[in-house]
Design a protein around this motif. Structure first.
Motif: not given
Length: 172
Positions: A45-52
């Motif tokens: 999980m990277v800040p800026g990428l959609d967690p869905a």
């Protein structure tokens, strides 16, 4: 889909030992290459990428000054139930008999017994392709009282192909 994410080191320019020695910028601070060796192949999980969506690191590149790290991330749609593979076997009597038909061609994509009827708007997969349920009907139900005379209570679910979405980039 492949995304490139760059993370910047925002810590102090030198460690406490070097600060005591009067060294303003040291080689002890920044991204440590050994810490990132096992990351390729991992889900992140990277800040800026959609967690869905599922994000898997393919490659890690650390700058020579160790102040930035660039991740090459493969993004994939979340897995959904594949109707062609998930027939119900609960006590040999499925709870729902479903015939899934293509919304444009009326071709039967799959049919069988499942654990529950489908709902309009639900996302499903059939033979590896993503679809959304656009309509449902129970043609064998009596229009006045909703019962079925003999036979099975088949649900006809109309499915529309889902276009490959573009994940949303979320700003931190």
């Amino acid at each position: 889909m492949t995304t490139t994410v760059t993370l910047a080191y925002e810590g102090p320019p030198s460690c406490k030992d070097c600060q005591r020695e009067g060294i303003p910028v040291c080689a002890h601070i920044g991204f440590n290459a050994e810490a990132w060796v096992d990351l390729p192949g991992s889900t992140v999980m990277v800040p800026g990428l959609d967690p869905a969506y599922a994000h898997t690191v393919r490659d890690v590149t650390i700058s020579s000054d160790r102040n930035t790290v660039t991740l090459t991330v493969d993004t994939a749609r979340p897995l959904q139930m594949d109707l062609a593979r998930h027939l119900s076997l609960i006590s040999t009597t499925p709870k729902a008999w479903i015939r899934a038909v293509h919304g444009d061609t009326d071709e039967t994509l799959t049919e069988g017994g499942f654990d529950a009827f489908l709902q309009q708007g639900q996302q499903v997969w059939v033979a590896g392709a993503p679809y959304v349920v656009s309509a449902v009907d129970h043609p064998s139900r009596h229009p006045e009282h909703g019962t079925v005379d003999g036979g099975r209570d088949w649900q006809v679910a109309t499915l529309r192909p889902m276009p490959e979405p573009t994940p949303t980039r979320v700003e931190p």
